[in-house]
Design an enzyme around this catalytic site. Structure first.
Site, mmCIF file in Angstrom:
data_model
loop_
_atom_site.group_PDB
_atom_site.id
_atom_site.type_symbol
_atom_site.label_atom_id
_atom_site.label_comp_id
_atom_site.label_asym_id
_atom_site.label_seq_id
_atom_site.Cartn_x
_atom_site.Cartn_y
_atom_site.Cartn_z
ATOM 1 N N HIS A 18 0.856 -1.188 0.000
ATOM 2 C CA HIS A 18 0.000 0.000 0.000
ATOM 3 C C HIS A 18 0.890 1.235 0.000
ATOM 4 O O HIS A 18 2.125 1.139 0.027
ATOM 5 C CB HIS A 18 -1.029 -0.037 1.128
ATOM 6 C CG HIS A 18 -0.480 -0.036 2.529
ATOM 7 N ND1 HIS A 18 0.441 0.884 2.985
ATOM 8 C CD2 HIS A 18 -0.740 -0.836 3.591
ATOM 9 C CE1 HIS A 18 0.714 0.657 4.261
ATOM 10 N NE2 HIS A 18 0.022 -0.402 4.641
ATOM 11 N N HIS A 21 3.855 1.518 2.388
ATOM 12 C CA HIS A 21 5.058 0.756 2.024
ATOM 13 C C HIS A 21 5.803 1.441 0.894
ATOM 14 O O HIS A 21 7.033 1.477 0.867
ATOM 15 C CB HIS A 21 4.674 -0.665 1.579
ATOM 16 C CG HIS A 21 3.852 -1.416 2.573
ATOM 17 N ND1 HIS A 21 2.629 -1.958 2.267
ATOM 18 C CD2 HIS A 21 4.078 -1.705 3.879
ATOM 19 C CE1 HIS A 21 2.141 -2.559 3.343
ATOM 20 N NE2 HIS A 21 2.989 -2.418 4.334
ATOM 21 N N CYS A 127 1.884 -11.023 20.008
ATOM 22 C CA CYS A 127 1.014 -10.499 18.950
ATOM 23 C C CYS A 127 1.557 -10.933 17.598
ATOM 24 O O CYS A 127 2.676 -10.554 17.229
ATOM 25 C CB CYS A 127 0.924 -8.972 19.019
ATOM 26 S SG CYS A 127 0.068 -8.283 17.573
ATOM 27 N N CYS A 130 2.329 -7.968 15.136
ATOM 28 C CA CYS A 130 3.609 -7.275 15.358
ATOM 29 C C CYS A 130 4.780 -8.246 15.294
ATOM 30 O O CYS A 130 5.916 -7.814 15.221
ATOM 31 C CB CYS A 130 3.659 -6.617 16.729
ATOM 32 S SG CYS A 130 2.493 -5.301 17.004
ATOM 33 N N CYS A 144 -3.834 -5.560 21.220
ATOM 34 C CA CYS A 144 -2.658 -4.851 20.714
ATOM 35 C C CYS A 144 -3.172 -3.535 20.133
ATOM 36 O O CYS A 144 -4.079 -3.538 19.299
ATOM 37 C CB CYS A 144 -1.967 -5.683 19.632
ATOM 38 S SG CYS A 144 -0.878 -4.687 18.589
ATOM 39 N N HIS A 147 -2.862 -3.552 16.164
ATOM 40 C CA HIS A 147 -3.625 -4.521 15.367
ATOM 41 C C HIS A 147 -5.045 -4.761 15.856
ATOM 42 O O HIS A 147 -5.811 -5.473 15.196
ATOM 43 C CB HIS A 147 -2.838 -5.837 15.253
ATOM 44 C CG HIS A 147 -1.566 -5.653 14.483
ATOM 45 N ND1 HIS A 147 -0.365 -5.374 15.078
ATOM 46 C CD2 HIS A 147 -1.347 -5.628 13.146
ATOM 47 C CE1 HIS A 147 0.557 -5.215 14.160
ATOM 48 N NE2 HIS A 147 0.001 -5.358 12.973
ATOM 49 N N LYS A 295 -6.882 5.959 9.880
ATOM 50 C CA LYS A 295 -5.857 4.924 9.759
ATOM 51 C C LYS A 295 -6.221 4.089 8.531
ATOM 52 O O LYS A 295 -7.391 3.812 8.285
ATOM 53 C CB LYS A 295 -5.902 4.058 11.022
ATOM 54 C CG LYS A 295 -4.831 2.995 11.047
ATOM 55 C CD LYS A 295 -4.896 2.220 12.363
ATOM 56 C CE LYS A 295 -3.799 1.202 12.445
ATOM 57 N NZ LYS A 295 -3.910 0.000 11.683
ATOM 58 N N LYS A 298 -8.136 -2.307 5.889
ATOM 59 C CA LYS A 298 -8.995 -3.018 4.937
ATOM 60 C C LYS A 298 -10.458 -2.835 5.297
ATOM 61 O O LYS A 298 -11.303 -2.650 4.435
ATOM 62 C CB LYS A 298 -8.644 -4.502 4.970
ATOM 63 C CG LYS A 298 -7.679 -4.870 3.887
ATOM 64 C CD LYS A 298 -7.631 -6.364 3.747
ATOM 65 C CE LYS A 298 -6.961 -6.742 2.453
ATOM 66 N NZ LYS A 298 -6.680 -8.178 2.431
HETATM 67 N N1 MSP Z 1 8.869 -7.175 7.985
HETATM 68 C C1 MSP Z 1 8.973 -6.112 8.904
HETATM 69 C C2 MSP Z 1 10.259 -5.339 8.683
HETATM 70 C C3 MSP Z 1 11.514 -6.142 8.776
HETATM 71 S S1 MSP Z 1 12.926 -5.211 8.406
HETATM 72 C C4 MSP Z 1 14.198 -6.192 8.814
HETATM 73 C C5 MSP Z 1 7.779 -5.171 8.753
HETATM 74 N N2 MSP Z 1 7.114 -5.263 7.603
HETATM 75 S S2 MSP Z 1 5.793 -4.444 7.231
HETATM 76 O O1 MSP Z 1 5.467 -4.867 5.903
HETATM 77 O O2 MSP Z 1 4.803 -4.617 8.238
HETATM 78 O O3 MSP Z 1 6.147 -2.935 7.254
HETATM 79 C C6 MSP Z 1 7.186 -2.420 6.481
HETATM 80 C C7 MSP Z 1 7.318 -0.934 6.650
HETATM 81 O O4 MSP Z 1 6.158 -0.255 6.180
HETATM 82 C C8 MSP Z 1 7.530 -0.496 8.091
HETATM 83 O O5 MSP Z 1 8.637 0.377 8.124
HETATM 84 C C9 MSP Z 1 6.280 0.238 8.431
HETATM 85 O O6 MSP Z 1 6.561 1.277 9.323
HETATM 86 C C10 MSP Z 1 5.850 0.788 7.068
HETATM 87 N N3 MSP Z 1 4.449 1.124 7.059
HETATM 88 C C11 MSP Z 1 3.384 0.282 7.196
HETATM 89 N N4 MSP Z 1 2.239 1.027 7.222
HETATM 90 C C12 MSP Z 1 2.524 2.347 7.109
HETATM 91 C C13 MSP Z 1 1.779 3.536 7.024
HETATM 92 N N5 MSP Z 1 0.453 3.562 7.109
HETATM 93 N N6 MSP Z 1 2.461 4.688 6.824
HETATM 94 C C14 MSP Z 1 3.831 4.713 6.675
HETATM 95 N N7 MSP Z 1 4.555 3.613 6.755
HETATM 96 C C15 MSP Z 1 3.945 2.418 7.057
HETATM 97 O O7 MSP Z 1 7.524 -4.408 9.651
#
Ligand code: MSP
Length: 497
Positions: A18, A21, A127, A130, A144, A147, A295, A298
């Protein structure tokens, strides 16, 4: 040649990417492109974190009996999304690769040999969302807070990492290296966690079947965070290409989200200390963003697909908007309406129109050619570079837009159409100045909006401009008198409603 090794977090593949990411990945791409332009040896690593329970649950939920097939399908989806967003990663790592697995084995053995792993029983709350143990005080109404689900109760025999024995060394490192954790607010948060709360951490799972087996104890798998963090090493050859590893490690920058800062600034450096490896130079935490104030989730149906969005506005506009609108390091709000507004005000009007106006005048008064070279300078380079070196993207964009706005103003005050009748020499100098400033703005935009910068160069009649050495490009006078301009389509056409 200076090397610049930067990473994004590796992403869970329980869902498609999304906009949150895409954000971290786009920031990293801007920096990677900037350092490449400067002539640094850049290595940009991103990828997927595949040994998580979240992924296996998603595979089952989607009807896959073969987890590997689900992971393969999703990993391709992530990689292709990043390609579609013009992300110039040098390696896309998957934690299910053999190379990564052998790196985890090597790393575990090094930590074990250092006496930092012991056996114990873990009993507590966990969790899955997380992938993290929780205490009662972490919960809100039994759930949590991130989540909104209750953690599971777990009791199992685990291996533990002696994290707490690194407390003093970590604190000393944080204090001696102010740039290790940025922004500053995050540094204070991590420091206080390390100082007051950090305990030993369980680094294996007995009940989970998917994952990297613990070396010598195949009944358990390595805790997904212990495994995932090692991607930053395996991605550059740890355990497989020692020469490459020696050249690129330590990382110059880990870009991460604020939710995973403790893993990166407490657990990770302690793991590295234990394995006898140098620490990354800088970890920068970005904020979270909401969508129209909510936030992203889905259930609210407001999850934004970055690839679709880029399809509508263009990659460059999306990149520009994320950098412009979200204060880096802070939280921000995403709104498609704001994106459309910025598209027409900042991009179509202030940037696209300027190019169009200047080229139209050159066509009209100078036969579509670059007029006589004139003196000038672009003092904005210093702020631009400082902005990108310190990840202050707003500062870098302000520097570029100062050039563009000032040029627009200059046209209004100097009135070239009047000069055309009274002073063609002055008119030629003015146009040269405007064209050359656009060339500089194009250079500054190359890492941020690469396709638009290339189009700009093509219209200035210098399609291969981006091949020029950076230091030479920064000097005044790059446009040559008599060069043939190529006015073309607007850089930012009107959007379809
Ligand atoms: N797999 C772990 C990271 C391992 S690194 C050795 C993880 N993955 S994640 O897919 O959940 O998240 C990846 C990144 O996306 C994180 O840095 C997280 O902060 C970021 N984001 C997820 N949702 C977000 C927003 N709504 N806004 C900005 N960044 C966000 O954590």
């Amino acid at each position: 040649m200076k090397k610049f090794y930067l990473t994004t977090p590796i992403y869970y593949v329980n869902d498609a990417p999304h906009i949150g990411h895409a954000y971290a990945t786009i920031l990293a791409d801007v920096l990677a492109r900037y350092h490449r332009l400067k002539g640094d040896e850049v290595f940009f690593l991103t990828g997927t974190d595949e040994n998580s329970q979240k992924n296996t649950e998603a595979a089952e939920k989607n009807g896959y009996t073969d987890i590997r097939a689900y992971l393969d399908m999703m990993s391709v989806k992530w990689r292709e999304s990043f390609r579609a967003l013009d992300i110039t990663f040098d390696r896309f790592i998957r934690t299910t690769e053999d190379e990564h697995k052998s790196a985890v084995n090597k790393f575990w053995s090094a930590v074990e040999a250092n006496g930092d792993i012991y056996e114990g029983v873990y009993e507590g709350l966990y969790c899955n969302g997380c992938e993290m143990f929780k205490t009662e005080t972490d919960l809100v109404g039994g759930n949590c807070p991130l989540h909104k689900t209750p953690p599971k109760h777990l009791k199992e025999k685990n291996y533990f990492f002696k994290l707490s024995s690194y407390r003093e060394k970590l604190l000393a490192h944080i204090d001696a290296n102010p740039e290790f954790i940025m922004p500053e607010g995050r540094r204070n948060e991590v420091r206080s966690y390390v100082d007051k709360f950090m305990e030993d951490v369980s680094i294996s799972r007995e009940t989970m079947k998917w994952g990297i087996p613990v070396p010598g104890h195949p009944g358990s798998v390595v805790y997904v965070w212990f495994d995932a963090l090692i991607n930053y090493l395996s991605g550059v050859g740890y355990g497989s290409d020692e020469k490459k590893f020696a050249r690129l490690w330590p990382a110059d920058l880990h870009l991460v989200g604020k939710d995973i800062i403790k893993f990166h600034c407490a657990l990770w450096p302690a793991m590295l200390m234990s394995a006898g490896l140098p620490l990354p130079t800088r970890v920068f935490a970005t904020g979270f963003f909401t969508v129209n104030g909510d936030k992203m989730s889905k259930s609210l149906g407001n999850v934004i697909d970055p690839v679709k969005l880029a399809g509508r506005f263009g990659n460059d506009a999306l990149r520009f908007f994320l950098l412009r609108e979200i204060p880096v390091g802070g939280d921000g709000d995403f709104s498609t309406t704001r994106l459309a507004e910025r598209y027409s005000s900042d991009l179509a009007n202030e940037f696209g129109n300027l190019l169009h106006r200047v080229l139209s005048m050159a066509e009209k008064y100078f036969d579509g050619k670059v007029p006589l070279a004139a003196e000038g300078s672009v003092p904005q380079w210093a702020a631009y570079e400082k902005g990108l070196e310190t990840l202050d993207f707003a500062m870098a964009l302000d520097a570029i837009w100062e050039i563009l706005r000032d040029s627009n103003k200059m046209i209004d005050t100097e009135k070239p159409w009047v000069l055309a009748k009274s002073d063609t020499d002055k008119l030629g100098k003015l146009l040269y100045l405007l064209l050359e400033r656009l060339r500089h703005a194009g250079w500054m935009l190359l890492p941020i909006m690469p396709a638009s910068a290339k189009k700009l160069f093509a219209q200035l009649g210098i399609p291969d401009e981006d091949r020029r050495p950076y230091e030479e490009a920064k000097a005044w006078g790059g446009l040559i008198e008599g060069g043939i301009l190529q006015k073309g389509e607007p850089l930012f056409p009107r959007l379809n409603p």
